[in-house]
Motif scaffolding. Structure first.
Motif: not given
Length: 204
Positions: A156-164, A166-170
């Protein structure tokens, strides 16, 4: 608990010295002339090797203390079940929460560890968020390393990191959220007395 804290402090100093020698060795190799710095290299390699042994000895002693107390061992193993929490971070969590007695919720511990920035606000004036000046910087550093490790492990944490990402989050904001997620998960498994399960491992 004071004994564990003293050993962790000693380990921190030994690791710092080892890092300094490793960096010095790296600098030497950048400007190395065959045979010119052979003795300096040999001495530093020997010192690094000796520090490795002493660090291992300190870590073994910490583990022995934890394993000699049932309540410490149970919480230590529960903490380690959380992705991103290794033996050293688990030992720090045990030592600086007094085996999870001194902190009754993850939010207050996050503040203590310096991963819950507070805003300098006054009325309608909203200041920039910053870390509390009394935060435990070593804990923050270890939690950061834990977060870096967690985002490399499928879950979950890796997926969460990759999704943010991809969304261009800081990125710094994302890593801090992950550090907090790790802390909240540790407190959750301690409270439930059930190890963390990485459900992503069982996904098709």
């Amino acid at each position: 608990m004071d004994r564990i804290k003293a050993l962790l402090s000693l380990r921190e100093k030994l690791v710092r010295h080892r890092t300094a020698y490793k960096n010095g060795l790296s600098d030497l190799k950048d400007c190395y002339v065959e045979g010119e710095n052979a003795l300096i290299v040999e001495v530093q390699l020997n010192l690094i090797s000796e520090l490795d042994k002493q660090i291992q000895k300190v870590e073994d002693e910490i583990r022995m203390i934890i394993h000699s107390d049932d309540s410490l061992e149970v919480n230590y193993n529960l903490a380690k079940s959380v992705i991103g929490v290794g033996p050293i971070l688990a030992a720090y969590l045990i030592a600086f929460t007094n085996n999870f007695i001194n902190f009754d919720n993850p939010r207050s511990f996050a503040c203590f560890a310096g991963i819950a920035p507070f805003s300098e606000s006054s009325g309608k004036q909203k200041g920039n968020a910053r870390v509390h000046p009394y935060a435990n910087k070593q804990l923050k550093s270890l939690l950061n390393m834990g977060a870096m490790s967690a985002i490399r492990i499928p879950g979950e944490l890796k997926n969460y990191y990759l999704s943010r990402e991809k969304a261009g989050k800081n990125n710094m904001s994302t890593m801090n959220i992950i550090r907090n997620k790790i802390v909240f998960r540790v407190f959750a498994v301690i409270k439930r007395k059930v190890p963390y399960i990485n459900h992503s491992k069982f996904a098709a």
